[in-house]
Design a protein around this motif. Structure first.
Motif, PDB file in Angstrom:
ATOM      1  N   THR A  62      61.743  46.545  64.593  1.00  0.00           N
ATOM      2  CA  THR A  62      62.430  46.113  63.383  1.00  0.00           C
ATOM      3  C   THR A  62      63.342  44.923  63.645  1.00  0.00           C
ATOM      4  O   THR A  62      63.691  44.621  64.789  1.00  0.00           O
ATOM      5  CB  THR A  62      63.273  47.260  62.813  1.00  0.00           C
ATOM      6  N   ASP A  75      71.578  44.104  55.857  1.00  0.00           N
ATOM      7  CA  ASP A  75      71.806  45.437  55.324  1.00  0.00           C
ATOM      8  C   ASP A  75      70.730  46.364  55.904  1.00  0.00           C
ATOM      9  O   ASP A  75      69.861  45.926  56.673  1.00  0.00           O
ATOM     10  CB  ASP A  75      71.821  45.445  53.797  1.00  0.00           C
ATOM     11  N   SER A  76      70.768  47.618  55.564  1.00  0.00           N
ATOM     12  CA  SER A  76      69.851  48.571  56.187  1.00  0.00           C
ATOM     13  C   SER A  76      68.391  48.293  55.833  1.00  0.00           C
ATOM     14  O   SER A  76      67.498  48.495  56.658  1.00  0.00           O
ATOM     15  CB  SER A  76      70.219  49.999  55.778  1.00  0.00           C
ATOM     16  N   THR A  77      68.154  47.803  54.620  1.00  0.00           N
ATOM     17  CA  THR A  77      66.771  47.498  54.220  1.00  0.00           C
ATOM     18  C   THR A  77      66.215  46.346  55.036  1.00  0.00           C
ATOM     19  O   THR A  77      65.086  46.413  55.548  1.00  0.00           O
ATOM     20  CB  THR A  77      66.703  47.160  52.721  1.00  0.00           C
ATOM     21  N   VAL A  78      66.978  45.278  55.167  1.00  0.00           N
ATOM     22  CA  VAL A  78      66.526  44.127  55.957  1.00  0.00           C
ATOM     23  C   VAL A  78      66.378  44.521  57.420  1.00  0.00           C
ATOM     24  O   VAL A  78      65.407  44.144  58.090  1.00  0.00           O
ATOM     25  CB  VAL A  78      67.505  42.951  55.795  1.00  0.00           C
ATOM     26  N   ALA A  80      65.450  47.172  58.661  1.00  0.00           N
ATOM     27  CA  ALA A  80      64.277  48.014  58.879  1.00  0.00           C
ATOM     28  C   ALA A  80      62.958  47.270  58.715  1.00  0.00           C
ATOM     29  O   ALA A  80      61.889  47.840  58.957  1.00  0.00           O
ATOM     30  CB  ALA A  80      64.311  49.214  57.930  1.00  0.00           C
ATOM     31  N   ILE A  81      62.985  46.004  58.300  1.00  0.00           N
ATOM     32  CA  ILE A  81      61.755  45.199  58.195  1.00  0.00           C
ATOM     33  C   ILE A  81      61.109  45.098  59.572  1.00  0.00           C
ATOM     34  O   ILE A  81      61.778  44.832  60.576  1.00  0.00           O
ATOM     35  CB  ILE A  81      62.066  43.810  57.629  1.00  0.00           C
ATOM     36  N   GLY A 119      68.504  38.738  51.740  1.00  0.00           N
ATOM     37  CA  GLY A 119      67.875  40.052  51.621  1.00  0.00           C
ATOM     38  C   GLY A 119      66.536  40.041  50.918  1.00  0.00           C
ATOM     39  O   GLY A 119      65.879  39.003  50.787  1.00  0.00           O
ATOM     40  N   THR A 120      66.145  41.196  50.437  1.00  0.00           N
ATOM     41  CA  THR A 120      64.818  41.384  49.857  1.00  0.00           C
ATOM     42  C   THR A 120      64.853  41.337  48.337  1.00  0.00           C
ATOM     43  O   THR A 120      65.886  41.557  47.718  1.00  0.00           O
ATOM     44  CB  THR A 120      64.233  42.738  50.303  1.00  0.00           C
ATOM     45  N   PRO A 123      60.552  46.046  47.702  1.00  0.00           N
ATOM     46  CA  PRO A 123      60.579  46.996  48.824  1.00  0.00           C
ATOM     47  C   PRO A 123      59.638  46.539  49.939  1.00  0.00           C
ATOM     48  O   PRO A 123      58.469  46.251  49.677  1.00  0.00           O
ATOM     49  CB  PRO A 123      60.087  48.302  48.194  1.00  0.00           C
ATOM     50  N   PRO A 124      60.094  46.451  51.177  1.00  0.00           N
ATOM     51  CA  PRO A 124      59.221  46.042  52.279  1.00  0.00           C
ATOM     52  C   PRO A 124      58.034  46.993  52.433  1.00  0.00           C
ATOM     53  O   PRO A 124      58.143  48.206  52.223  1.00  0.00           O
ATOM     54  CB  PRO A 124      60.149  46.119  53.497  1.00  0.00           C
ATOM     55  N   ARG A 126      55.292  47.133  50.646  1.00  0.00           N
ATOM     56  CA  ARG A 126      54.560  47.514  49.431  1.00  0.00           C
ATOM     57  C   ARG A 126      53.440  46.533  49.073  1.00  0.00           C
ATOM     58  O   ARG A 126      52.349  46.937  48.704  1.00  0.00           O
ATOM     59  CB  ARG A 126      55.541  47.620  48.258  1.00  0.00           C
TER      60      ARG A 126
END
Length: 321
Positions: A62, A75-78, A80-81, A119-120, A123-124, A126
């Motif tokens: 990641t 952030d947590s979403t980025v 985790a990419i 950021g996104t 959703p990564p 998808r």
């Protein structure tokens, strides 16, 4: 002569390593041009080499692991990419603009940090969305993993073995207008962002004959003059459909691999590195065919559709398709 046709600088058609067509207009075989997003396929190639050397470890690593120096920007979403999502344009990052320009996140004094902070927008994992920002992150990841710029890493592993001369390469920072002027005169150039990360998404400057070498390298399973330059498994994975692209209005082919477009021509499986305004390296493996088109990209009159029509309707039938 139509504007689209007049923009063409070079057309190369190579079958089984033999050049059948070498057409140059207002250009020479040695003259380099901006290959635009063909750069993405070069970056993808270097990622594959770095994985084979163990400098990168897994496609499922990641961003939090791959760019730890930017932890505060994610952030947590980025965070985790994954590397795989960046390679397949499924990271959920902002897509390129409708006019082909990169997303606005590629700006400011710290492009990588700005991409991560922006950021996104989806959703990564998808769906596919063509984003130059993701390809630039690949260059940053490569630099962090190897301790070298993309060019310095590529020189002994890719460019030198292919006989592509980069010794006098121009590497302007994007904000340096004097250096950008030197770019226009260079035989080989690869700009950097303001922090010194080589652009992962475009502006690599190469000669058409060197673009053809990239296509031939992939056609031959990553081998060049008896030496394995790129792992065969990476060539196969990169040029195999990893994700469907139909949901993206800017898609240039039916599918996408690892920084390569995946398509077909008259029923023949094919893949391509594609750049703005008709910069093309297309490979049709079962015909042993490599097609290169280089253009003057001052505007976007010549598009991939024009080149694709030429390949499908003229070149493929002529070489036995």
């Amino acid at each position: 002569m139509s504007p689209a046709v007049s923009n063409v600088r070079a057309v190369l058609v190579i079958v089984d390593r033999k050049p059948l067509v070498q057409l140059y207009r207002s250009s020479t075989p040695a003259q380099a041009h901006d290959v635009h997003s063909v750069t993405k396929s070069v970056i993808g190639t270097l990622i594959g080499i770095a994985l084979s050397e163990g400098r990168l470890h897994s496609l499922d690593d990641t961003l939090a692991t791959l760019l730890p120096q930017h932890h505060a920007d994610m952030d947590s979403t980025v965070g985790a990419i994954t590397l795989r999502q960046l390679l397949t344009m499924t990271a959920g990052l902002p897509p390129d603009q409708a006019n082909g320009e990169p997303p606005s996140s590629l700006s400011g004094p710290d492009w990588v940090g700005n991409i991560l902070r922006t950021g996104t927008v989806a959703p990564p994992g998808r769906s596919f969305a063509y984003s130059s920002a993701g390809s630039h992150l690949l260059s940053a990841i490569l630099t962090h993993a190897t301790g070298k710029s993309a060019l310095d890493y590529a020189r002994p592993r890719l460019f030198d073995p292919l006989g592509i001369n980069t010794r006098n390469a121009v590497e302007p920072r994007t904000a340096d207008k004097a250096a950008i002027a030197a770019y226009d005169k260079a035989d080989f150039a690869w700009p950097k962002d303001p922090r010194g990360i080589q652009l992962g998404f475009g502006a690599l400057k190469m000669a058409p004959r060197d673009m053809a070498k990239l296509g031939q390298l992939y056609l031959d399973g990553g081998r060049w003059n008896g030496r394995q330059i790129v792992p065969t498994q990476w060539v196969e994975a990169s040029t195999t459909a990893q994700v469907a692209t139909q949901s993206d209005r800017g898609a240039l082919a039916e599918s996408y691999g690892y920084q390569w477009w995946v398509t077909q021509e008259k029923g023949h499986a094919a893949y391509a590195a594609l750049g703005f305004a008709g910069q093309v390296v297309e490979v049709v493996p079962d015909l042993r065919l490599v097609v290169v088109v280089a253009t003057e990209a001052g505007d976007n009159n010549l598009r991939w559709e024009h080149v694709r029509g030429m390949v499908a309707d003229a070149i493929v039938p002529a070489v036995g398709g």
